[in-house]
Design a protein around this motif. Structure first.
Motif, PDB file in Angstrom:
ATOM      1  N   ILE A   1      -8.221   3.379  -2.876  1.00  0.00           N
ATOM      2  CA  ILE A   1      -7.103   2.611  -3.433  1.00  0.00           C
ATOM      3  C   ILE A   1      -6.865   1.356  -2.603  1.00  0.00           C
ATOM      4  CG2 ILE A   1      -4.587   2.620  -3.786  1.00  0.00           C
ATOM      5  CD1 ILE A   1      -4.916   5.639  -4.572  1.00  0.00           C
TER       6      ILE A   1
ATOM      7  N   LEU B   1       0.843  -1.202   0.000  1.00  0.00           N
ATOM      8  CA  LEU B   1       0.000   0.000   0.000  1.00  0.00           C
ATOM      9  C   LEU B   1       0.878   1.253   0.000  1.00  0.00           C
ATOM     10  CD1 LEU B   1      -2.795   1.319   0.099  1.00  0.00           C
ATOM     11  CD2 LEU B   1      -2.742   1.080   2.599  1.00  0.00           C
ATOM     12  N   ARG B   2       1.951   1.222   0.768  1.00  0.00           N
ATOM     13  CA  ARG B   2       2.855   2.378   0.834  1.00  0.00           C
ATOM     14  C   ARG B   2       3.494   2.647  -0.532  1.00  0.00           C
ATOM     15  NH1 ARG B   2       7.389   3.533   5.502  1.00  0.00           N
ATOM     16  NH2 ARG B   2       7.952   5.588   4.750  1.00  0.00           N
TER      17      ARG B   2
ATOM     18  N   LYS C   1       2.089   2.381  -3.251  1.00  0.00           N
ATOM     19  CA  LYS C   1       1.065   2.984  -4.109  1.00  0.00           C
ATOM     20  C   LYS C   1       0.673   4.399  -3.664  1.00  0.00           C
ATOM     21  CE  LYS C   1       0.619  -0.730  -6.572  1.00  0.00           C
ATOM     22  NZ  LYS C   1       1.272  -0.774  -7.870  1.00  0.00           N
ATOM     23  N   ILE C   2       0.649   4.642  -2.341  1.00  0.00           N
ATOM     24  CA  ILE C   2       0.129   5.940  -1.858  1.00  0.00           C
ATOM     25  C   ILE C   2       1.155   6.722  -1.040  1.00  0.00           C
ATOM     26  CG2 ILE C   2      -2.251   5.083  -1.870  1.00  0.00           C
ATOM     27  CD1 ILE C   2      -2.125   4.983   1.223  1.00  0.00           C
TER      28      ILE C   2
ATOM     29  N   LEU D   1      -6.506   7.762   6.390  1.00  0.00           N
ATOM     30  CA  LEU D   1      -6.323   7.785   4.943  1.00  0.00           C
ATOM     31  C   LEU D   1      -7.306   8.770   4.328  1.00  0.00           C
ATOM     32  CD1 LEU D   1      -6.088   3.938   4.203  1.00  0.00           C
ATOM     33  CD2 LEU D   1      -4.194   5.550   4.441  1.00  0.00           C
ATOM     34  N   THR D   2      -6.889   9.437   3.274  1.00  0.00           N
ATOM     35  CA  THR D   2      -7.806  10.307   2.541  1.00  0.00           C
ATOM     36  C   THR D   2      -8.859   9.422   1.874  1.00  0.00           C
ATOM     37  OG1 THR D   2      -6.539  10.157   0.497  1.00  0.00           O
ATOM     38  CG2 THR D   2      -5.939  11.951   2.033  1.00  0.00           C
TER      39      THR D   2
ATOM     40  N   TYR E   1       1.830   6.743   5.146  1.00  0.00           N
ATOM     41  CA  TYR E   1       0.505   6.933   5.742  1.00  0.00           C
ATOM     42  C   TYR E   1       0.556   6.473   7.200  1.00  0.00           C
ATOM     43  CZ  TYR E   1       0.082   1.914   4.879  1.00  0.00           C
ATOM     44  OH  TYR E   1       0.291   0.558   4.866  1.00  0.00           O
TER      45      TYR E   1
ATOM     46  N   GLU F   1      -9.539   9.184  -1.165  1.00  0.00           N
ATOM     47  CA  GLU F   1      -8.930   8.608  -2.371  1.00  0.00           C
ATOM     48  C   GLU F   1      -8.050   7.411  -2.002  1.00  0.00           C
ATOM     49  OE1 GLU F   1      -8.270  12.074  -1.569  1.00  0.00           O
ATOM     50  OE2 GLU F   1     -10.179  12.515  -2.539  1.00  0.00           O
ATOM     51  N   ASN F   2      -7.240   7.568  -0.956  1.00  0.00           N
ATOM     52  CA  ASN F   2      -6.352   6.472  -0.546  1.00  0.00           C
ATOM     53  C   ASN F   2      -7.117   5.305   0.066  1.00  0.00           C
ATOM     54  OD1 ASN F   2      -4.144   7.812  -1.524  1.00  0.00           O
ATOM     55  ND2 ASN F   2      -3.446   8.565   0.460  1.00  0.00           N
TER      56      ASN F   2
END
Length: 187
Positions: free
Chosen positions: A136, A26-27, A29-30, A129-130, A33, A132-133
Protein backbone atom coordinates in the motif's frame (compact mmCIF):
# COMPACT_ATOMS: atom_id res chain seq x y z
CA UNK A 1 21.31 6.22 35.12
CA UNK A 2 21.43 4.45 31.77
CA UNK A 3 19.60 6.15 28.92
CA UNK A 4 19.23 5.47 25.22
CA UNK A 5 20.44 8.05 22.73
CA UNK A 6 20.52 8.35 18.97
CA UNK A 7 22.47 10.47 16.54
CA UNK A 8 20.70 11.50 13.37
CA UNK A 9 20.67 13.93 10.47
CA UNK A 10 17.54 16.11 10.66
CA UNK A 11 16.16 17.58 7.45
CA UNK A 12 14.83 21.13 7.24
CA UNK A 13 11.54 22.01 8.98
CA UNK A 14 9.85 22.10 5.55
CA UNK A 15 10.95 18.54 4.76
CA UNK A 16 9.98 17.40 8.29
CA UNK A 17 6.48 18.85 7.72
CA UNK A 18 6.16 17.22 4.27
CA UNK A 19 7.22 13.82 5.67
CA UNK A 20 4.74 14.19 8.55
CA UNK A 21 1.98 14.78 5.99
CA UNK A 22 3.05 11.61 4.14
CA UNK A 23 3.11 9.58 7.38
CA UNK A 24 -0.33 10.91 8.37
CA UNK A 25 -1.70 10.01 4.94
CA UNK A 26 -0.30 6.47 5.20
CA UNK A 27 -1.76 6.20 8.71
CA UNK A 28 -5.19 7.20 7.35
CA UNK A 29 -4.96 4.20 5.00
CA UNK A 30 -3.43 1.47 7.21
CA UNK A 31 -4.01 2.76 10.80
CA UNK A 32 -1.19 2.95 13.39
CA UNK A 33 2.25 1.63 12.37
CA UNK A 34 5.82 1.78 13.68
CA UNK A 35 7.43 5.19 13.00
CA UNK A 36 4.13 6.92 12.24
CA UNK A 37 4.80 9.47 15.01
CA UNK A 38 8.57 9.71 14.57
CA UNK A 39 10.00 13.02 13.36
CA UNK A 40 11.70 12.64 9.93
CA UNK A 41 15.42 11.84 10.24
CA UNK A 42 18.28 9.78 8.85
CA UNK A 43 19.65 7.52 11.59
CA UNK A 44 23.40 7.37 12.12
CA UNK A 45 23.44 5.24 15.29
CA UNK A 46 21.79 4.45 18.59
CA UNK A 47 23.41 3.53 21.92
CA UNK A 48 22.72 3.14 25.62
CA UNK A 49 25.10 4.64 28.19
CA UNK A 50 25.09 6.07 31.68
CA UNK A 51 24.04 9.71 31.33
CA UNK A 52 27.18 10.74 33.23
CA UNK A 53 29.24 9.65 30.17
CA UNK A 54 27.26 11.68 27.66
CA UNK A 55 29.20 14.95 27.91
CA UNK A 56 32.49 13.19 27.14
CA UNK A 57 31.06 11.68 23.93
CA UNK A 58 29.29 14.94 23.03
CA UNK A 59 32.67 16.72 23.12
CA UNK A 60 34.22 14.04 20.88
CA UNK A 61 31.32 14.46 18.45
CA UNK A 62 31.75 18.26 18.44
CA UNK A 63 35.44 17.84 17.60
CA UNK A 64 34.80 15.47 14.69
CA UNK A 65 31.83 17.57 13.44
CA UNK A 66 34.15 20.55 13.14
CA UNK A 67 35.86 18.69 10.27
CA UNK A 68 32.63 17.92 8.35
CA UNK A 69 31.41 20.10 5.51
CA UNK A 70 27.80 20.99 4.81
CA UNK A 71 26.17 19.51 1.72
CA UNK A 72 22.75 19.37 0.13
CA UNK A 73 20.92 16.06 0.49
CA UNK A 74 18.60 15.26 -2.42
CA UNK A 75 15.72 12.90 -1.65
CA UNK A 76 14.48 11.50 -4.94
CA UNK A 77 13.47 7.86 -4.58
CA UNK A 78 11.47 5.45 -2.42
CA UNK A 79 12.72 2.07 -1.32
CA UNK A 80 11.94 -0.76 1.05
CA UNK A 81 13.59 -3.49 3.06
CA UNK A 82 11.06 -6.25 2.64
CA UNK A 83 12.66 -8.48 5.29
CA UNK A 84 12.09 -5.82 7.99
CA UNK A 85 8.97 -4.22 6.52
CA UNK A 86 10.62 -0.82 6.19
CA UNK A 87 9.42 1.73 3.64
CA UNK A 88 11.69 4.74 3.23
CA UNK A 89 12.94 7.66 1.17
CA UNK A 90 16.36 7.26 -0.44
CA UNK A 91 18.85 10.06 -0.90
CA UNK A 92 20.39 10.09 -4.39
CA UNK A 93 23.83 8.49 -4.91
CA UNK A 94 25.80 11.75 -4.56
CA UNK A 95 24.01 12.52 -1.30
CA UNK A 96 24.65 9.00 0.00
CA UNK A 97 28.32 9.35 -0.94
CA UNK A 98 28.47 12.58 1.12
CA UNK A 99 26.64 11.12 4.14
CA UNK A 100 28.35 7.72 4.40
CA UNK A 101 31.84 9.00 5.35
CA UNK A 102 30.29 11.22 8.04
CA UNK A 103 28.34 8.27 9.41
CA UNK A 104 31.46 6.10 9.36
CA UNK A 105 33.55 8.70 11.23
CA UNK A 106 30.85 9.07 13.87
CA UNK A 107 30.74 5.29 14.27
CA UNK A 108 34.53 5.28 14.69
CA UNK A 109 34.37 8.16 17.20
CA UNK A 110 31.87 6.22 19.32
CA UNK A 111 33.65 2.88 18.85
CA UNK A 112 33.99 2.19 22.61
CA UNK A 113 30.17 2.05 22.79
CA UNK A 114 27.96 -0.80 21.71
CA UNK A 115 26.33 0.87 18.72
CA UNK A 116 23.25 -0.01 16.76
CA UNK A 117 24.58 1.42 13.48
CA UNK A 118 23.02 2.42 10.22
CA UNK A 119 25.33 2.15 7.21
CA UNK A 120 22.74 2.93 4.54
CA UNK A 121 21.41 6.51 4.69
CA UNK A 122 17.62 6.52 4.36
CA UNK A 123 14.61 8.31 5.86
CA UNK A 124 12.01 5.88 7.20
CA UNK A 125 8.34 6.45 6.50
CA UNK A 126 7.28 3.22 8.20
CA UNK A 127 8.92 0.26 9.91
CA UNK A 128 7.74 -3.29 10.58
CA UNK A 129 4.99 -2.98 7.99
CA UNK A 130 3.18 -6.12 6.92
CA UNK A 131 3.77 -7.14 3.28
CA UNK A 132 0.25 -5.85 2.48
CA UNK A 133 0.92 -2.46 4.11
CA UNK A 134 4.33 -2.24 2.43
CA UNK A 135 2.56 -2.69 -0.89
CA UNK A 136 0.00 0.00 0.00
CA UNK A 137 2.81 2.43 0.92
CA UNK A 138 4.64 1.78 -2.35
CA UNK A 139 1.43 2.40 -4.30
CA UNK A 140 0.61 5.62 -2.40
CA UNK A 141 4.08 7.12 -2.76
CA UNK A 142 5.75 6.81 -6.15
CA UNK A 143 7.61 10.08 -6.77
CA UNK A 144 9.49 12.45 -4.52
CA UNK A 145 11.73 15.44 -5.08
CA UNK A 146 12.93 17.17 -1.91
CA UNK A 147 16.23 18.42 -0.59
CA UNK A 148 17.74 19.95 2.53
CA UNK A 149 21.07 21.35 3.65
CA UNK A 150 22.81 18.88 5.94
CA UNK A 151 24.88 21.11 8.20
CA UNK A 152 24.79 19.35 11.57
CA UNK A 153 24.02 16.20 13.48
CA UNK A 154 21.33 15.94 16.11
CA UNK A 155 21.71 14.15 19.44
CA UNK A 156 18.44 12.75 20.75
CA UNK A 157 17.40 11.04 23.99
CA UNK A 158 14.75 8.33 24.19
CA UNK A 159 11.76 9.02 26.41
CA UNK A 160 10.56 5.59 27.63
CA UNK A 161 7.15 6.98 28.63
CA UNK A 162 6.30 8.62 25.30
CA UNK A 163 8.35 6.00 23.41
CA UNK A 164 9.89 8.68 21.19
CA UNK A 165 13.27 10.36 20.88
CA UNK A 166 13.53 14.09 21.57
CA UNK A 167 16.32 16.48 20.57
CA UNK A 168 18.78 17.38 23.32
CA UNK A 169 21.57 18.92 21.22
CA UNK A 170 22.45 20.02 17.69
CA UNK A 171 26.12 19.84 16.77
CA UNK A 172 27.03 22.00 13.75
CA UNK A 173 29.54 21.13 11.06
CA UNK A 174 32.60 23.39 11.15
CA UNK A 175 33.51 23.07 7.46
CA UNK A 176 37.17 22.72 8.57
CA UNK A 177 38.39 19.53 6.87
CA UNK A 178 41.45 18.04 8.46
CA UNK A 179 44.47 18.23 6.15
CA UNK A 180 45.37 14.85 4.74
CA UNK A 181 48.61 13.49 6.14
CA UNK A 182 51.04 13.01 3.27
CA UNK A 183 53.92 10.62 3.74
CA UNK A 184 57.10 12.39 2.70
CA UNK A 185 60.07 10.81 1.00
CA UNK A 186 63.71 11.36 1.87
CA UNK A 187 64.92 10.44 -1.59
Amino acid sequence: MEKTYSIVFHPSPEVIDAIKTMKDFLRSKIKWYNSCNSVAHITICEFTIDDSQLENFRQKLAKICDTFSSSTVYLNDFGSYENSGAFFINPNEDSKNNLKPIMKKIHETLKPLKLKKSDDPHMSIGRRLTPENLKIASQLFTTINMDFLCENIVLREFDPVVKQFFVIDTIPFGNNPEPEFVQGSLF
